[in-house]
Design an enzyme around this catalytic site. Structure first.
Site, short mmCIF file in Angstrom:
data_model
loop_
_atom_site.label_atom_id
_atom_site.label_comp_id
_atom_site.label_asym_id
_atom_site.label_seq_id
_atom_site.Cartn_x
_atom_site.Cartn_y
_atom_site.Cartn_z
N ARG A 71 -11.25 -0.13 15.04
CA ARG A 71 -10.71 0.79 14.10
C ARG A 71 -11.79 0.31 12.82
NH1 ARG A 71 -4.98 1.39 11.63
NH2 ARG A 71 -5.58 -0.59 10.77
N MET A 118 11.75 24.87 2.28
CA MET A 118 10.95 24.00 1.16
C MET A 118 11.60 23.42 0.25
SD MET A 118 7.83 25.17 -1.27
CE MET A 118 6.74 25.98 -0.05
N TYR A 158 16.30 30.80 7.27
CA TYR A 158 15.09 31.49 7.77
C TYR A 158 15.17 31.77 9.40
CZ TYR A 158 12.56 31.18 3.31
OH TYR A 158 12.38 31.24 1.98
N LYS A 181 0.79 -0.97 -0.02
CA LYS A 181 -0.12 -0.05 0.13
C LYS A 181 0.79 1.24 0.01
CE LYS A 181 -0.23 -0.29 5.13
NZ LYS A 181 -1.09 -0.70 6.15
C1 LIG Z 1 -0.42 -1.77 6.57
C2 LIG Z 1 -0.93 -3.11 7.21
C3 LIG Z 1 -0.30 -4.34 7.37
C4 LIG Z 1 1.32 -4.17 7.34
O1 LIG Z 1 1.88 -3.71 8.56
P1 LIG Z 1 3.29 -3.68 8.82
O2 LIG Z 1 3.43 -3.24 10.23
O3 LIG Z 1 4.13 -2.88 7.95
O4 LIG Z 1 3.91 -5.04 8.60
C5 LIG Z 1 -0.79 -5.45 7.84
N1 LIG Z 1 -2.29 -5.44 7.79
C6 LIG Z 1 -3.08 -4.52 7.58
C7 LIG Z 1 -4.27 -4.52 7.58
C8 LIG Z 1 -2.43 -3.30 7.18
O5 LIG Z 1 -3.15 -2.05 7.16
#
Ligand SMILES: *Cc1c(COP(=O)(O)O)cnc(C)c1O
Length: 383
Positions: free
Chosen positions: A144, A319, A271, A46
């Site tokens: 969550r 920046m 700055y 992701k």
């Molecule tokens: C991001 C995520 C993971 C991976 O977690 P890591 O700590 O990066 O290994 C696994 N399961 C879910 C549902 C996630 O959102």
């Protein structure tokens, strides 16, 4: 999505993030060697592979026979499919009715964070007479996403009514696996096992359960046969609060000295005039700033590597530019490589170091490297 600079001719700036596919491959193998042989690995790509570039890493996963990828968003999965990635992909979701159609079109499995998401999938799949694979997301205490115990009767009824829904997996997520000693990890497992039992009694079962993230995987918290969903560890981040998982950093973020100035005692830099020379100093200016994801909270606190030695940031990160004090580094010159993240000589700066200074976690250090930093892909460090 970041554009992969397959054409180095298009890169003019000297600030780049080099992504070492060999290090990623090595981490995949290391994690596989640390989980039960009966376990399967789901590589979490992701957020564009935690800022490293999901597509290139997905190709490594394919060549390493990783059985499944996972992403958060439908868009992330579709982008991989459009580039020809064919291995199974789980989208954590949620997705709405339009999303279900897209998921089906691109052969994606869907996580089910709520009963409503199951309803959306059920009504679409019945209408189209198409089977949609789902992974039931159970909330074991994080509060969550995921289905809570009181929602199970409704979920069971939905699944029994809709044979098009095929439960390919059941999973949950740890709230605090980065602390392996926290008894809440066991509590979550207990709740998960209980909910899986309730589903099984109603005839809903699957061979694939998954719970472990990186932290749980490296601390041995994986049941025989369970899959693991790992992200951070594949990128070489340390998943445990206090750990030494010895994984290889995959991203090396570098820039070069653009300007060099001698600054007289009592002169200021940057700055807000937050840095002042106590004696004659040598200040180097780097073409990187907070718009590249180099956190402004590193101002006067962070360090970089020049000629294998540490140099402190002098003044505020702006920046596009950052100034460092290289008074103590003999021979430093315009054009020298400067390491923001990664190693040089015997020194190294890991994401954890930056995260500690800025009060965050390595995940955010990686995902903050912005799209204007070109990613360069190498397979094995150049000799
Ligand atoms: C991001 C995520 C993971 C991976 O977690 P890591 O700590 O990066 O290994 C696994 N399961 C879910 C549902 C996630 O959102």
């Amino acid at each position: 999505m970041y554009t992969a600079p397959d054409n180095p001719e298009s890169i003019f700036r000297r600030t780049v993030a080099t992504v070492d596919l060999a290090a990623f491959r090595d981490n995949l193998r290391t994690i596989r060697s640390r989980i039960p042989t009966s376990s399967r690995l789901v590589a979490v790509l992701k957020a564009d592979g935690y800022g490293h570039g999901a597509l290139h890493l997905a190709r490594v996963c394919e060549s390493e026979n990783v059985p499944m990828l996972a992403v958060a968003l439908l868009e992330e999965a579709i982008a991989l499919r459009q580039e020809g990635i064919t291995i199974p992909i789980l989208v954590f979701g949620p997705v709405d009715a339009r999303g279900v159609a897209a998921a089906s079109q691109h052969s994606l499995a869907l996580g089910t964070p709520s009963p409503e998401s199951i309803e959306a999938i059920a009504s679409w799949s019945r209408q189209k007479d198409r089977r949609v694979p789902i992974h039931l997301h159970l909330d074991s205490g994080m509060n969550r996403m995921g289905l809570v115990p009181s929602e199970l009767p409704r979920v069971i009824a939905l699944l029994q009514e809709h044979p098009h829904l095929s439960v390919d997996g059941i999973f949950s997520h740890y709230a605090n696996a980065s602390d392996p000693a926290d008894p809440f990890n066991d509590e979550q497992e207990k709740r998960f096992v209980h909910m899986v039992g309730v589903l099984r009694e109603a005839g809903i079962r699957t061979a694939s359960h998954h719970f472990a993230n990186s932290a749980a995987a490296v601390s041995g918290r994986v049941r025989e046969g369970d899959w693991v969903r790992v992200g951070l560890s594949l990128y070489g981040g340390e998943p445990l609060d206090y750990g030494e998982s010895r994984l290889l950093p995959v991203m090396r973020w570098t820039t070069r000295i653009e300007r060099l100035k001698e600054v007289a005692p009592n002169e200021i830099v940057g700055y807000g005039k937050t840095w002042r020379a106590s004696e004659r100093a040598l200040i180097a200016t780097l073409p990187v700033g907070y718009a590249d994801g180099y956190d402004r909270l590193l101002s006067n606190k962070g360090e970089v590597l020049v000629r294998g030695r540490r140099a402190p940031i002098a003044g505020r990160v702006s920046m596009d530019l950052t100034t460092i004090d290289i008074t103590g580094i003999p021979g430093a010159a315009v054009g020298d490589e400067v390491v923001l993240l990664g190693s040089q000589g015997d020194e190294s700066i890991r994401a954890e170091e930056l995260a500690t200074i800025t009060g965050t976690i390595p995940y955010e250090v990686f995902t903050s490297v912005s799209k204007r930093v070109p990613r360069l892909y190498v397979d094995g460090a150049p000799a």
